[in-house]
Each structure stands twice: as structure tokens, then as C-alpha cells.
Enzyme design. Structure first.
Site, PDB file in Angstrom:
ATOM      1  N   TYR A 109     -11.294  11.579   1.978  1.00  0.00           N
ATOM      2  CA  TYR A 109      -9.860  11.448   2.176  1.00  0.00           C
ATOM      3  C   TYR A 109      -9.563   9.980   2.443  1.00  0.00           C
ATOM      4  CZ  TYR A 109      -5.325  11.201   4.223  1.00  0.00           C
ATOM      5  OH  TYR A 109      -4.033  10.831   4.474  1.00  0.00           O
ATOM      6  N   TRP A 111      -7.709   6.094   0.805  1.00  0.00           N
ATOM      7  CA  TRP A 111      -7.061   5.342  -0.257  1.00  0.00           C
ATOM      8  C   TRP A 111      -8.045   4.759  -1.253  1.00  0.00           C
ATOM      9  CZ3 TRP A 111      -1.734   4.388  -0.845  1.00  0.00           C
ATOM     10  CH2 TRP A 111      -0.944   5.060   0.098  1.00  0.00           C
TER      11      TRP A 111
END
Length: 762
Positions: A109, A111
Site C-alpha cells: 500500500y 505511492w
């Protein structure tokens, strides 16, 4: 120099390595508002914190897998790639054979890269799905609460997030913009997958040029650009719902609400009105009641309500307001308030969510699918809400509520993380450290020695986007960008795809994972399939070679004027919402049936624990806002020059009102200790009147640097509570926390995260 095109979550740019070996970057010349975050790249590419080679924690090597409280404090031993992958493949096989696939948590999880092929989550989930499945997570820390509650209210979260009213429509038609949480310009430079053209700053400037009235509802004055007709309502944090209820009550008692709209387009309004008038609990939610809670004067509340009813009014709520206890309520109440005004579906009216939280909210680019790597299907149906990872690791077999269901936490034996940093996103980091001690094995792919890497057993060095080829494009981006390789991989770093391909080969499904393609062949294949789909839709795209040579492809444009729920307003029978009634559910019979005391069947004021009006404030009298930083994306590239320039005395900067600073003997530039009963951190004081008294603001993302329970670098998540927003959504409630502050006298401990941990080379 030959600058080569690429992109990032904060914008398209070009880059090359200079004669001195230093990375040089240049913003896309067609970007009207390039992000200052590009300045973090040059110093980070070859930073000392880069992971040089595969490394395994010494305790794991010596004692084998198992729970271990020394994670985070142990030495690492460098291994060759073959030895590291052999060990890891054997451990994956052991966990699967002994405990089943649901004992593996795929924690990708975050960016990671803006690239669509080297998207870490897609790569890891594809690998784990082929491995036989894994326990996954759902939703996001950013807007996980809204993602659960919005389908109950308006039938879809995606419609609100991705198809909200466009900025051109707002600029052209709105007379009054009521911004709960503001529209923080620092956030609009970022979008998942990239932003080729940053349009939002220009639209905000046009609002000022048109003298659109702005009601800024926030404890922070700079949550909206200073230009234009901005009236600041310095609300007490966590009380936005109470203010909305006071506004709604005024609309009712002065007969300013649109009863015909409520009757035709909404369900359950009458029950909500009874609550407003105090028919349920004997407490009218009037302006006087709201003023007591919010500390906004009664006259200003009444005046704002009247102005909203007499203007084309657009109500927006930032994502930050749903990252608090009972975070469903400000979102739900804002929709109810907009419905009472009767302007939902009208150009420039209604409501929006996330304007100023992300660069693509209200943007004018197309909602267009770009090439992506298939993850396949997960044979395991086990999942957790993303913000419940510590609870899962600490309470295997424990029960919890989620969106009407009672679920059980699985017994996780192996955590596999790629493309994220839970020691940034998660709350109560001292609790998270205890949680990370519980699994048998923790695996992390990382370019840098972050806190997550330091708490792992296997640390596999991953390339950065500049060290590989890819293509990228964000949601509502205007271009698909060719991401050329600019630099050679650092040390022995490999891409996530190559790492996982090596593991897949050892586990017997290498051919299915790679399908016989190299990373470049994958790019050509994905682009080619996408190009064929475009051609079938009547859109001609260039060949891959032409696209790669030109550096970008402008995506098909769409009409810039867009109004959320316009077709629903035009014909609510033909365009029913995906709710049980087909209407906007101001009262939800479904949520009411769950019987949750922390999320009722209609919008309501539910007193939080962490607020200045509660008992806890007697011991911790300052409300800390842990919001997004302006100097980096979350914790990414905290070692970069822009992020480092924003530090004070080498620590993350904490803003404090002059009155609060003076009463504590704190001056600008002092090192201060911020603390509560969960932990403490050091930060550098910035004294400013840009926030209301009683509030301090410390952005998230400083790399966690624990010395015992004290983070010496200024990460506020040592202070925040790992408490869900409610039993409905189990979302992140880390935006607000109560603290106390004192000047730190003497020599503070050094910040150590700028150097790697102890690594034994062999």
C-alpha cells in the site's frame, strides 16, 4: 546534456545525469504550475540511505523465522541475490504449506512509482495471486472512511472522487464556495500516477479574479490561498459537523431549505430534521448550540446560512475531515446540507469531496484508462480495512465490525511489503513496532533504509523510477508519458518485477508471472493492446516506437464543464442512484440497521475523544493537526533538499500560535518536545499567527527515528491514536490528536535516519 522524459506523482519532467554525476531535472515546459517537489530528486538518487544489496536481519539468519522484538534494532547481513531469493522462496513455501495462503499478508500500500507497469502493488499482487493467494487490504488511509459511507448515501464513492464538478464549472457558476478544511494548494501538485499539467492553481487564481466569495472553515488560515474574497472561520478542530448542523438548523427554522428538492431527490430527510430540531434528544442543533462547540460566533453562523441559501453555493469537504473519529459525519452532513439548499446537480452548486486533497479533484483531464498490468484473481477472500494492520497482527482470531459484517482477523505469519511505508501512514507507531514483532517473517522491497525496511527481516533493494523504463499517467491526466531510464541502478538494486520474477521461478510459476516477456517487452505488449482498444473506439494512437521517441501521447480530451449528479437531477427515475431508494439517503435504513452507536442512521454530532472540548484536553491542552507536508509527498524523499530545507534545527517543523508559544517560553527555532501518554517526538518550533490559538500543526512524513518511545525527528504518528473512525468504515483517524508541548533544554539526541543501519558485509 540529453534530458529524457519521465513523470512522477507530482508532475511530468525530464532529467539527465550531469558531467559531475549529479542528477539534473527540468519541469515540463507546458506545465502551467510545476511542483516544487521536483527539487527533492537530485539529492535522493544516490543518497547514503540507499539500500546497496540484499540484506537479511542477523537474528533471522541465526535463529530462523519467528516473532522477534529485536526487529528495528538488529544488524543486517548482506547476501548475494541468489542466496537471498533461495532463502525467501523457502520461507514463502513453508508458510503456505504449514499455515495456508491467508497467513501471508500482501501489504503493498502506498505511492511507490508513478509508472503503470512497475506499479509495486500490481506487481506484488500478481505474484501473490499466482502463489495461491494472500490476505489483502481494502481502501486507503487517505479516504477509506468516505469510500465506505458514500455508497450508502449517494450510491458510489467513485462518482464523487472521479466525476465531481469540474473547476471550470465552479469558476464560471459558483457565487459562494464553502470550504470545510479549505482547498490547501500544497496538495494539488500530487495525483496518483502523475500530473502532466497542474491546472488547479490557475483555477484558484481565477476564483480570486471573479471575486467569488470563499468561506474558509479551518483552524489553519493558509488552507486556502490568500488572494480573493476569503472569510476565515477559525473553527475548533473536529467540530465541522456541529457547524454544519447549526447551519442546517438555521435553514429549517427560517424556511430557507428547498423542500421540493428534498421530497423528490432524497430519502429520510424528515428523520434528520427531527434530529436537527431536538425531537430525538431534546437538544436543538441551533446556531447557539453549534457556536458553543465550534467557537464560531452565533451571528456568523446564521449569516453564513442565509448567504448560502441566497447564493449559488458549492460545499466542499477535504479528505482530512474524514480522517478523524466519526469521520463519516462531516461528509454525510455536508451532503445533507447541500441537499437542503436544493442545488445538487446544478452547475456551480451542490457538494464536492477532496478539492485540495488531490490534484485531480475537479480537474479537466479525461477519465481515461491507460495501460496497466493485470494482477489476476486472488483465490483468498480474506482482507482487512487498510488501517487495521496493527490490530490484525496483535489480535489474530479477534473479531471486529466492518460495514455491517462481523469479521475475524487472520493469523498472519509472513508480511510482504513493496511500494509503501506503514511507519509513515499508520498511527501509534510504538504500537505498530510491537505489531511488527509478531509475524514469523517480514519482507520489504525498498530503495531506502526507511523505518519499514529497518523493521524487516528481508530487505531487497528496489530501483527508483529513474533507474528503469515505464510509462505513467494519472487519473484525469492529459498525457501518457514515456518514462525513460535516466540512471543506472544503485548498487545491486533490481526492479520489483525482476525480484518477483526470480522468486516466481524458484516457486515454479516463473513463466506464468513473466509470460516470457522482459520489462521492455511488457511495455510494448501493454501499449500495443491498449492501442488496439483505442483503435476499436475510433481513436488513433501512435506506434510504441513513435510514442517512446516523442516522450508523451496527449490523451483524448473531454468537455471541461462537468457537474456532479447533473443527470440524476434532470431525471431521478431514469438515472437512479445505486442506493436502496435510488435517491440521496439523508437517513440510511441500512446503516441504521447495523446498530452502531458510533455511526447512526443519519448525520449526527458524536463527540470524539481527541478534541479540545473533552476531558482529555485537561491533560493535553493543544490540538495537533497531523496533515500532509508541503515539502514532499507523504514520507517520500524526505532526504531530498526541499524536504530538508523545511526542517527546523534538523527536525520537522511544528507551527504554534504566538500566545501558546509565549505561555510555554518557546521561541521561533527552538527544539520542542511534543508529547502525550502514547509517546513523544522532537520538532523545531515555528511561531505563527496563521493558525488559531490552542492548535499546533506538525505534518506527517518525517522518517521515523525512535530513541525508545521518543522520535527525535518529528513524526507525529508516535502521538496519534490507532483508533478507527467507526465500526462502519474502520478508517484512519490520525488527522487530529491532543498533545502538550515544552521547550527541550540541553543537547537533543541526533537525528540518525540520514545514515544506514549497521550492515555486515560478507
Amino acid at each position: 546534456m540529453t534530458f529524457r522524459p519521465t513523470t512522477s506523482h507530482w508532475g511530468a519532467f525530464s532529467a539527465d545525469i550531469g558531467a559531475d554525476g549529479r542528477l539534473q531535472v527540468a519541469a515540463d515546459p507546458d506545465d502551467p504550475s510545476p511542483s516544487p517537489l521536483l527539487g527533492n530528486l537530485p539529492d535522493s538518487l544516490r543518497h547514503p540511505t540507499r539500500v546497496t544489496a540484499p540484506a537479511v536481519r542477523r537474528g533471522w539468519l541465526e535463529h530462523g523465522p519467528g516473532p522477534d522484538s529485536s526487529r528495528g534494532n538488529d544488524e543486517f547481513v548482506e547476501l548475494g541475490w541468489d542466496e537471498a531469493l533461495d532463502l525467501l522462496a523457502a520461507e514463502l513455501r513453508r508458510v503456505r504449506d504449514d499455515h495456508g495462503n491467508k497467513a501471508v499478508f500482501g501489504g503493498s500500500y502506498g505511492w511507490a512509482s508513478a509508472g503503470r507497469f512497475h506499479h509495486a502493488q500490481s506487481q506484488l499482487r500478481r505474484f501473490l495471486n499466482l502463489f495461491g493467494g494472500f490476505t489483502s487490504s481494502r481502501h486507503t488511509y487517505s479516504n477509506g472512511t468516505s469510500a465506505v459511507v458514500l455508497p450508502h448515501i449517494v450510491g458510489s464513492a467513485d462518482d464523487v472522487f472521479r466525476n465531481g464538478s469540474s473547476w471550470p464549472t465552479i469558476v464560471k457558476n459558483t457565487e459562494l464556495l464553502v470550504a470545510f478544511g479549505g482547498v490547501p494548494e500544497k496538495n494539488v501538485f500530487v495525483t496518483p500516477g502523475g500530473v502532466s499539467r497542474h491546472h488547479t492553481p490557475g483555477f484558484l487564481a481565477r476564483l480570486a479574479e471573479r471575486d467569488v466569495d470563499i468561506a474558509l472553515i479551518s483552524p489553519l488560515r493558509d488552507d486556502f490561498p490568500a488572494a480573493g474574497a476569503v472569510q476565515w472561520y477559525p473553527i475548533r478542530p473536529a467540530t465541522d459537523t456541529a457547524l454544519m448542523l447549526g447551519l442546517a438548523h438555521t435553514l429549517v427554522v427560517e424556511d430557507l431549505h428547498d423542500r421540493s428538492f428534498l421530497d423528490r431527490y432524497c430519502a429520510g430527510y424528515d428523520e434528520f430534521e427531527q434530529y436537527l430540531l431536538g425531537m430525538e434528544d431534546g437538544v436543538p442543533k441551533d446556531a447557539e448550540w453549534a457556536s458553543h462547540i465550534t467557537e464560531i460566533p452565533v451571528g456568523e453562523i446564521v449569516s453564513l446560512a442565509r448567504k448560502m441559501a441566497s447564493s449559488r453555493t458549492f460545499i466542499t469537504v477535504t479528505w482530512s475531515l474524514q480522517r478523524i473519529e466519526h469521520g463519516e459525519q462531516p461528509v454525510w452532513t455536508a451532503i445533507a446540507l447541500a441537499a437542503m439548499l436544493g442545488q445538487i446537480g446544478l452547475p456551480g452548486g451542490g457538494f464536492g469531496h477532496g478539492y485540495g486533497s488531490m490534484g485531480d479533484s475537479g480537474d479537466i483531464g479525461p477519465d481515461f484508462h491507460v495501460p496497466f498490468l493485470s494482477q489476476g484473481v486472488n483465490p483468498v477472500d480474506e482482507f482487512i480495512p487498510v488501517a487495521r494492520i496493527a490490530d490484525m497482527l496483535l489480535n489474530p482470531g479477534g473479531c471486529y465490525d466492518f460495514d455491517g459484517a462481523v469479521r475475524t482477523f487472520p493469523d498472519i505469519r509472513l508480511v510482504y511489503w513493496a511500494g509503501g511505508n506503514p511507519f509513515h501512514h499508520h498511527q501509534d507507531l510504538n504500537k505498530l513496532r510491537n505489531a511488527f514483532a509478531r509475524p514469523d517473517t517480514v519482507v520489504v522491497h525498498e530503495p531506502y533504509w526507511t523505518a519499514t525496511a529497518r523493521h524487516a527481516d528481508f530487505v531487497l533493494p528496489a530501483t527508483t523510477p529513474l533507474e528503469r523504463e515505464d510509462f505513467g499517467s494519472g487519473r484525469r491526466d492529459t498525457h501518457l508519458v514515456a518514462m525513460h531510464q535516466v540512471a543506472q541502478p544503485y548498487g545491486q538494486a533490481r526492479s520489483d518485477h525482476v525480484i518477483l520474477a526470480g522468486l516466481a521461478e524458484r516457486l515454479g510459476f516463473g513463466e506464468r508471472f513473466t509470460e516470457g516477456r522482459s520489462p521492455r517487452a511488457w511495455l510494448e505488449h501493454l501499449y500495443g493492446s491498449w492501442r488496439k482498444n483505442l483503435a476499436a473506439a475510433g481513436v488513433a494512437a501512435p506506434s510504441f516506437a513513435e510514442f517512446w521517441s516523442s516522450g508523451s501521447y496527449p490523451l483524448p480530451s473531454e468537455e471541461p464543464d462537468r457537474t456532479l449528479f447533473e443527470t440524476f437531477r434532470q431525471d431521478p427515475e431514469a438515472n437512479r442512484l445505486h442506493t436502496p431508494s435510488g435517491k440521496i439517503e439523508i437517513t440510511s435504513a441500512v446503516i441504521k440497521s447495523f446498530g452502531y452507536e458510533d455511526c447512526l442512521g443519519h448525520p449526527a454530532w458524536l463527540e470524539p475523544v481527541e478534541w479540545l472540548g473533552g476531558a482529555r484536553a485537561e491533560n493535553f491542552p493543544l490540538q495537533l493537526i497531523a496533515n500532509q507536508p508541503r515539502t514532499r509527498l507523504h514520507s517520500q524523499l524526505d532526504v531530498g533538499s526541499v524536504s530538508q530545507f523545511g526542517k527546523v534545527a534538523g527536525r520537522e517543523a511544528i507551527r504554534i500560535h504566538p500566545a501558546d508559544a509565549a505561555s510555554r517560553g518557546i521561541e521561533d527555532g527552538d527544539v520542542v518536545r511534543v508529547f502525550n501518554d502514547r509517546g513523544a517526538c522532537l520538532a523545531g518550533a515555528v511561531v505563527t499567527s496563521a493558525l488559531r490559538p490552542g492548535v499546533v500543526q506538525l505534518p506527517t512524513g518525517a522518517w521515523f527515528d525512535p530513541h525508545g518511545s521518543l522520535c527525535v525527528h518529528g513524526n507525529p504518528n508516535v502521538l496519534t491514536a490507532d483508533r478507527p473512525t467507526s465500526r462502519l468504515s474502520q478508517g484512519c483517524a490520525g488527522q487530529l490528536v491532543l498533545v502538550e508541548l515544552e521547550r527541550f533544554d540541553g543537547t537533543p539526541p541526533p537525528v540518525t535516519v540520514g545514515s544506514p543501519p549497521d550492515v555486515i558485509k560478507r
